[in-house]
Enzyme design. Sequence first.
Site, PDB file in Angstrom:
ATOM      1  N   ASN A   9       1.753  23.278   3.560  1.00  0.00           N
ATOM      2  CA  ASN A   9       0.773  23.142   2.490  1.00  0.00           C
ATOM      3  C   ASN A   9       0.087  21.803   2.716  1.00  0.00           C
ATOM      4  O   ASN A   9       0.643  20.755   2.381  1.00  0.00           O
ATOM      5  CB  ASN A   9       1.512  23.200   1.150  1.00  0.00           C
ATOM      6  CG  ASN A   9       0.567  23.192  -0.038  1.00  0.00           C
ATOM      7  OD1 ASN A   9      -0.621  22.930   0.104  1.00  0.00           O
ATOM      8  ND2 ASN A   9       1.113  23.471  -1.211  1.00  0.00           N
ATOM      9  N   ARG A  89      -0.927  27.580   3.578  1.00  0.00           N
ATOM     10  CA  ARG A  89      -1.621  27.814   2.319  1.00  0.00           C
ATOM     11  C   ARG A  89      -3.093  27.499   2.535  1.00  0.00           C
ATOM     12  O   ARG A  89      -3.442  26.398   2.966  1.00  0.00           O
ATOM     13  CB  ARG A  89      -1.058  26.889   1.249  1.00  0.00           C
ATOM     14  CG  ARG A  89      -1.710  27.119  -0.065  1.00  0.00           C
ATOM     15  CD  ARG A  89      -1.155  26.228  -1.113  1.00  0.00           C
ATOM     16  NE  ARG A  89      -1.740  26.595  -2.396  1.00  0.00           N
ATOM     17  CZ  ARG A  89      -1.474  25.976  -3.510  1.00  0.00           C
ATOM     18  NH1 ARG A  89      -0.613  24.979  -3.518  1.00  0.00           N
ATOM     19  NH2 ARG A  89      -2.039  26.346  -4.629  1.00  0.00           N
ATOM     20  N   HIS A 177      -4.843  29.692  -7.343  1.00  0.00           N
ATOM     21  CA  HIS A 177      -3.402  29.678  -7.662  1.00  0.00           C
ATOM     22  C   HIS A 177      -2.778  31.068  -7.498  1.00  0.00           C
ATOM     23  O   HIS A 177      -1.762  31.377  -8.115  1.00  0.00           O
ATOM     24  CB  HIS A 177      -3.130  29.194  -9.113  1.00  0.00           C
ATOM     25  CG  HIS A 177      -3.364  27.731  -9.310  1.00  0.00           C
ATOM     26  ND1 HIS A 177      -4.082  27.215 -10.346  1.00  0.00           N
ATOM     27  CD2 HIS A 177      -2.969  26.659  -8.574  1.00  0.00           C
ATOM     28  CE1 HIS A 177      -4.132  25.906 -10.257  1.00  0.00           C
ATOM     29  NE2 HIS A 177      -3.465  25.536  -9.182  1.00  0.00           N
ATOM     30  N   ARG A 237      -9.931  17.039 -12.626  1.00  0.00           N
ATOM     31  CA  ARG A 237     -11.074  17.963 -12.609  1.00  0.00           C
ATOM     32  C   ARG A 237     -11.466  18.338 -14.038  1.00  0.00           C
ATOM     33  O   ARG A 237     -10.604  18.473 -14.902  1.00  0.00           O
ATOM     34  CB  ARG A 237     -10.719  19.226 -11.821  1.00  0.00           C
ATOM     35  CG  ARG A 237     -10.731  19.008 -10.327  1.00  0.00           C
ATOM     36  CD  ARG A 237     -10.205  20.221  -9.578  1.00  0.00           C
ATOM     37  NE  ARG A 237      -8.858  20.021  -9.092  1.00  0.00           N
ATOM     38  CZ  ARG A 237      -8.060  20.980  -8.643  1.00  0.00           C
ATOM     39  NH1 ARG A 237      -8.490  22.216  -8.633  1.00  0.00           N
ATOM     40  NH2 ARG A 237      -6.847  20.692  -8.213  1.00  0.00           N
ATOM     41  N   GLU A 375       5.408  28.731  -4.420  1.00  0.00           N
ATOM     42  CA  GLU A 375       4.323  29.221  -3.564  1.00  0.00           C
ATOM     43  C   GLU A 375       4.765  29.278  -2.102  1.00  0.00           C
ATOM     44  O   GLU A 375       4.346  30.161  -1.354  1.00  0.00           O
ATOM     45  CB  GLU A 375       3.094  28.309  -3.726  1.00  0.00           C
ATOM     46  CG  GLU A 375       2.438  28.483  -5.082  1.00  0.00           C
ATOM     47  CD  GLU A 375       1.835  27.217  -5.646  1.00  0.00           C
ATOM     48  OE1 GLU A 375       2.535  26.176  -5.669  1.00  0.00           O
ATOM     49  OE2 GLU A 375       0.681  27.243  -6.094  1.00  0.00           O
TER      50      GLU A 375
END
Length: 391
Positions: A9, A89, A177, A237, A375
Amino acid sequence: MPALVLVLNSGSSSIKFTLYSGAEVRLDGQISGLGAKPHITLRSNNPDLKADRPLTSNEGASHGTALAALLPVLDQVLGGGNVNAVGHRVVHGGIAYSAPVQITEEIFADLKALEPLAPLHQPHNLAGIEAARTAFPEALQVACFDTAFHRSHPWVNDTFALPRQFYDEGVRRYGFHGLSFEYICSYLETAYPGLHSGRLIVAHLGNGASMCAIREGKSVGSTMGFTALDGLPMGTRCGQLDPGVLLYLLSAKGMSVEDVTDLLYKQSGLKGLSGISQDMRTLTQSTDPRAAEAIDYFIFRIRREIGAMAAILGGLDAVVFTGGIGENSVLVRDRVCADQDWLGLELDPQENRAGAEDLSADTSRVRILRVPTDEEEMIRRHTQALLRKLS
Ligand code: ADP
């Protein structure tokens, strides 16, 4: 012999890695502070293979040098064996990629063209792929996309009300996601099969945050859209923004595109609102009223989205909290669920404080769950499945 799969990742200044033998984690950790103060953290069952130390600036100069520095450590675990596949990822798969793929030159170029859609993530994901191709030239390289899970969105939740040509060229509400939501669904399928086939809202609340409306295991809506900026406010964000604000920043304020990009991706959200920190732990411990207001806004947006998603799902069977904040913040879960009994949500305060998996009161019509996401595990499964299919 079980397949050896390395999951990577790759972020702007870090690489998180997990080495699997079959389904077993052999080693995991991260190299952080790339290009600045590089540092490696390693965990494994083998006490000789634990580390928490700085790297030299040469070792930590880039994704490529960091991965090269990791190779001798991996060799100790591999004992002469080879990594069979590297699963990456990749945040954006665009319109074309709705499932994991083997990364060919052509696919790499396609993914590169999507960089402007995820400037905070995609270039670094691709830097990780380039580094891994050099470090493991024989291994199968697999891209697993955060957008893929959402390709099942119905049209009304996939489009913006712009002239049709924009939708056709890919200006769509992609959602992100997806690997996290997919993992949560696979967990529910085993642990709560009745819920898996029902109407769910999964709230992935971390530094990046988004919510997903899921019906019968398929995404039907997401708070994130064309980029990973939309929806909930995040660490830095902005989340949902009236597009008129953009016009104002660009025209009346005369800001450059670069300045606006920096503002919306790096200076907004919890950090911008509080003026203190992007970190939820810091904010919850602060006595500054601006920290409280930033948290208020975060909670408000989540509650608003729960209402909207329950409406598009036509009711609700479960709400699942995950991600760093969702898994760990008693306060956030408590405030998100407060006074939502009209919607069937009743939290058990004791179970919530104890960090139980099922947080719902006995009388709650909707199950409220806390499920840690994984993940990397989702990427491992996809990568091994592709490895089996191709060999
Ligand atoms: P990323 O999106 O970078 O993977 P994480 O999922 O790790 O981020 O989430 C990071 C967020 O989780 C930070 O805002 C952090 O403060 C928050 N967090 C972690 N532990 C706690 C806690 N015990 N209470 C509140 N927030 C927490």
